[in-house]
Design an enzyme around this catalytic site. Structure first.
Site, PDB file in Angstrom:
ATOM      1  N   LYS A   1       0.797  -1.233   0.000  1.00 43.80           N
ATOM      2  CA  LYS A   1       0.000   0.000   0.000  1.00 43.80           C
ATOM      3  C   LYS A   1       0.830   1.285   0.000  1.00 43.80           C
ATOM      4  O   LYS A   1       0.375   2.329  -0.466  1.00 43.80           O
ATOM      5  CB  LYS A   1      -0.932   0.003   1.211  1.00 43.80           C
ATOM      6  CG  LYS A   1      -2.142  -0.905   1.084  1.00 43.80           C
ATOM      7  CD  LYS A   1      -3.176  -0.325   0.148  1.00 43.80           C
ATOM      8  CE  LYS A   1      -4.497  -1.071   0.227  1.00 43.80           C
ATOM      9  NZ  LYS A   1      -5.514  -0.447  -0.636  1.00 43.80           N
TER      10      LYS A   1
ATOM     11  N   SER B   1       0.348  -9.892  -0.768  1.00 45.67           N
ATOM     12  CA  SER B   1       0.144  -8.444  -0.675  1.00 45.67           C
ATOM     13  C   SER B   1       0.394  -7.861   0.699  1.00 45.67           C
ATOM     14  O   SER B   1       0.505  -6.645   0.843  1.00 45.67           O
ATOM     15  CB  SER B   1      -1.277  -8.091  -1.119  1.00 45.67           C
ATOM     16  OG  SER B   1      -2.226  -8.729  -0.280  1.00 45.67           O
TER      17      SER B   1
END
Length: 504
Positions: A51, A305
């Site tokens: 992110k 992720s």
């Protein structure tokens, strides 16, 4: 349109804060699947998630005037930490609105990175509304977690690295999907250079945000999403990500909670690292794709992720991983209530190990057994066991896919209460914060008698409760009105067959 993002991704500024993460071969999983499985290690970023790429690219491109006013974001975790780190590196004031259900470790992480954290609401949606309002009031720049071209371009640098690190274009890249920023960036970059490479999204079965939108050919708002994979618990795909996905994403695969848990174990077995549920989504989807297509000898890339896992959730993951890997069958079996019947039952199973065996005396004729059976041959063996037991005269109910059985009933077997009248059964989810359980009990106890109660905390943002309530038939509508007003997600389980076998 992919060409437009190709240039933006090539020009994206992310490496002031991000690292180029490795693309690791998963040797054990590759051998099992007879393919070469590569793991893109975004869990190794400074904030343990991809992110920060998009957050930094957005913030670094702000004008001097915008920087002076500061940035604001809404997030329950990874995006919050990315924005906090990016703003801190650039000397910009940052305010993060987080739901009150956010684990304290994530709140403290944001504050340690120099941002101010404000807790508001029980869900991301409530925090988002508050953040947008504060941005308007204070004149701060709102940094969207996924629906922004600069954020998408930052996330797209993951694809740039994959294609540079891998010696030839892979057969497919599997991408976890929440709001869609990551898959939008990856798919636009990949399709601009190698249209034949498949870009496949992966979502939880209980949060099919992009899957449903592609089916309907328009964005939809899901009434409710599951919260186990909280990093992708988004009710609506972003507008810009959806526009890109319609052109660039080949398909979206849905996976179960058990499959996610099994994928977390796969990643641990190969790397000795622990992925968060959203971080393991891509591996789970890749495994289902290989099973469906019977693909062999191909190069497959799965994106890990993130690794922002609450430690308390590991017990739940370990419990469910065996079922998700199809290494365990959960069965309800009725056996004669006489000496030696358990031995006869085990003999019917052959040489297989019994991983769990729960029952309580019910009557003089029969006993209902809740059994876990270790498998070596996956689903085919599970079906074979059920057929064998039925052929030997045992009534069998296969509970391997029954969520209520796996979450609650396995811990409650033996709770028959034949004298209970007018009992109905409900499952609830409520925000896991101080006082929530007391409020729940207080409200429920004021109207009807609670005849059954099971609460199990999985270390998640939401607590799960199974409740039996005595409600006369002519009072059911009042109960329905009360449940709707209560504001908690709920599901009636009175008709669930395991209720009749083990609790009623």
């Amino acid at each position: 349109m992919p060409k437009k993002y190709l240039e933006k991704i090539l020009k994206a500024r992310v490496y002031d804060v991000a690292i180029e993460t490795p693309l690791d071969l998963m040797r054990a999983l590759s051998e099992r699947l007879d393919n070469r499985v590569w793991l893109k290690r975004e869990d190794l970023q400074p904030v343990f998630s991809f992110k920060l790429r998009g957050a930094y690219n957005k913030i670094v491109n702000l004008s001097g005037e915008q920087r002076a006013k500061g940035v604001i974001a809404a997030s329950a975790g990874n995006h919050a930490q990315g924005v906090a780190l990016a703003a801190g590196r650039l000397g910009i004031q940052a305010l993060i609105v987080m739901p009150r259900t956010t684990p304290d470790i994530k709140v403290q992480s944001v504050r340690k990175l120099g941002a101010k954290a404000v807790l508001h609401g029980d869900t991301y949606d409530e925090a988002y509304v508050r953040a947008v309002k504060l941005a308007d009031e204070k004149g701060m720049v709102f940094v969207h977690p996924y629906d922004d071209p600069e954020v998408i371009a930052g996330q797209g640098t993951v694809a740039m690295e994959i294609l540079r690190q891998h010696e030839a274009p892979p057969h497919a890249i599997f991408v976890p999907v929440g709001g869609g920023g990551l898959i939008a960036g990856i798919s636009s970059y990949v399709k601009a250079l190698y249209p034949a490479v498949k870009v496949i999204g992966v979502e939880p079965e209980d949060a099919p945000t992009l899957h449903r939108a592609l089916q309907k050919k328009k964005r939809v708002v899901l009434e409710q999403v599951g919260i186990f994979a909280d990093g992708v618990a988004v009710r609506q795909i972003g507008a810009e990500p959806f526009r890109i996905a319609r052109q660039c994403v080949d398909e979206v695969i849905l996976v179960s909670t058990d499959e996610i848990c099994a994928a977390i174990k796969d990643i641990f077995d190969d790397t000795r690292s622990i992925a968060e549920p959203a971080g393991a989504l891509a591996v789970a989807g890749m495994k289902r794709y290989v099973e469906r297509t019977q693909l062999r000898g191909a190069d497959l890339v799965a994106i890990d992720s993130g690794a922002n896992m609450n430690f308390d959730r590991l017990r739940h993951v370990a419990e469910r991983a065996e079922v998700g890997e199809r290494n365990e069958a959960i069965l309800a079996v009725t056996i004669p209530e006489r000496p030696g019947s358990f031995r006869s039952f085990c003999q019917a199973l052959g040489a297989r190990s019994v991983t769990e065996f729960n029952y309580r005396y019910s009557d003089t004729a029969a006993a209902h057994v809740f059994a876990g059976i270790q498998l070596r041959g996956g689903e085919a063996e599970r079906l074979e066991i059920v057929e064998r037991l039925r052929a030997d005269g045992y009534p069998v109910l296969d509970l391997t896919e029954n969520e209520m059985a796996k979450l609650h009933i396995r811990h409650m077997v033996g709770g028959h209460a034949a004298a209970i009248e007018d009992e109905v059964l409900y499952r609830f989810e409520f925000p896991e914060r101080p006082g929530a359980l007391l409020r729940f009990l207080t409200n429920m106890g004021q109207r009807w008698n609670i005849s059954l109660f099971h609460y199990r905390n999985h270390g998640a943002a939401y607590g799960r409760v199974l409740v039996g309530i005595q409600v006369p038939a002519d009072d059911r509508q009042r109960l329905q009105d009360f449940l709707n007003d209560l504001g908690y997600a709920y599901q009636e389980e009175t008709a669930n067959p395991v209720y009749g076998l083990f609790l009623r």
